[in-house]
Write a protein that holds these residues in place. Structure first.
Motif, PDB file in Angstrom:
ATOM      1  N   ASN A 128      37.520  32.008  40.029  1.00  0.00           N
ATOM      2  CA  ASN A 128      37.608  31.394  38.700  1.00  0.00           C
ATOM      3  C   ASN A 128      36.715  30.169  38.530  1.00  0.00           C
ATOM      4  N   SER A 129      36.150  29.659  39.613  1.00  0.00           N
ATOM      5  CA  SER A 129      35.355  28.435  39.552  1.00  0.00           C
ATOM      6  C   SER A 129      33.899  28.748  39.234  1.00  0.00           C
ATOM      7  N   ARG A 130      33.445  28.216  38.098  1.00  0.00           N
ATOM      8  CA  ARG A 130      32.041  28.416  37.725  1.00  0.00           C
ATOM      9  C   ARG A 130      31.114  27.733  38.738  1.00  0.00           C
ATOM     10  N   GLN A 189      37.064  37.120  31.734  1.00  0.00           N
ATOM     11  CA  GLN A 189      37.922  35.934  31.725  1.00  0.00           C
ATOM     12  C   GLN A 189      39.222  36.158  32.467  1.00  0.00           C
ATOM     13  N   GLU A 236      25.813  39.860  38.405  1.00  0.00           N
ATOM     14  CA  GLU A 236      26.914  38.961  38.094  1.00  0.00           C
ATOM     15  C   GLU A 236      27.686  39.473  36.882  1.00  0.00           C
ATOM     16  N   LYS A 271      25.663  32.201  43.887  1.00  0.00           N
ATOM     17  CA  LYS A 271      24.494  32.869  43.323  1.00  0.00           C
ATOM     18  C   LYS A 271      23.202  32.226  43.843  1.00  0.00           C
ATOM     19  N   PHE A 303      30.827  29.864  41.747  1.00  0.00           N
ATOM     20  CA  PHE A 303      30.042  31.030  41.341  1.00  0.00           C
ATOM     21  C   PHE A 303      28.544  30.694  41.369  1.00  0.00           C
ATOM     22  N   GLU A 304      28.168  29.572  40.756  1.00  0.00           N
ATOM     23  CA  GLU A 304      26.760  29.159  40.704  1.00  0.00           C
ATOM     24  C   GLU A 304      26.226  28.864  42.109  1.00  0.00           C
ATOM     25  N   TYR A 313      34.892  35.243  37.637  1.00  0.00           N
ATOM     26  CA  TYR A 313      33.464  35.469  37.880  1.00  0.00           C
ATOM     27  C   TYR A 313      33.347  36.377  39.103  1.00  0.00           C
ATOM     28  N   TYR A 345      31.404  38.504  34.317  1.00  0.00           N
ATOM     29  CA  TYR A 345      32.473  37.577  33.984  1.00  0.00           C
ATOM     30  C   TYR A 345      33.465  38.301  33.093  1.00  0.00           C
TER      31      TYR A 345
END
Length: 124
Positions: free
Chosen positions: A51-53, A78, A74, A60, A56-57, A81, A76
């Motif tokens: 759930n953490s952007r 809701q 990738e 990636k 995730f970034e 991610y 998403y």
């Protein structure tokens, strides 16, 4: 006699040459037909689901730097991610990368997925 043996050999060579030409023509048709296929069934490695952007970034970014040969996919939905990597035709090929990815991400898994066949053929 020697003359008859020579004729027989020449005839056999012509038959073999004709068969080779037919095989080559068939293979060329298959090759041309296969060029039209982009997608098929295969495997990808899911390396991230969370759930953490920010996580995730970070994941990636690591993948793009450390595994440039693998395509990064990738998604998403809701609030989750997800990142999947690679286009593998064979499970064993995905498994080779999975052990390296597991060291960094801990919980990776190989999933059956729709893949890009052309990209799969280019992964080393």
């Amino acid at each position: 006699t020697k003359k008859e043996d020579t004729k027989e050999v020449v005839i056999k060579e012509l038959i073999i040459a004709d068969d080779n030409a037919k095989v080559d023509a068939s293979l060329n048709k298959i090759i041309e037909n296969n060029k039209t296929y982009n997608d098929g069934r295969g495997y990808r490695i899911q390396v991230f689901s969370g759930n953490s952007r920010a996580d995730f970034e970070s994941a990636k970014s690591f993948l793009l730097r450390s595994f440039p040969q693998l395509e990064v996919y990738e998604s998403y939905s809701q609030p989750t991610y997800r990142i999947k990597v690679g286009d593998f035709i064979h499970y064993q090929d995905a498994d080779k990368y999975n052990s390296s990815l597991k060291q960094r991400f801990g919980t990776t898994r190989i999933v059956n997925d729709k893949i890009n066949i052309k990209k799969a053929l280019n992964i080393k």
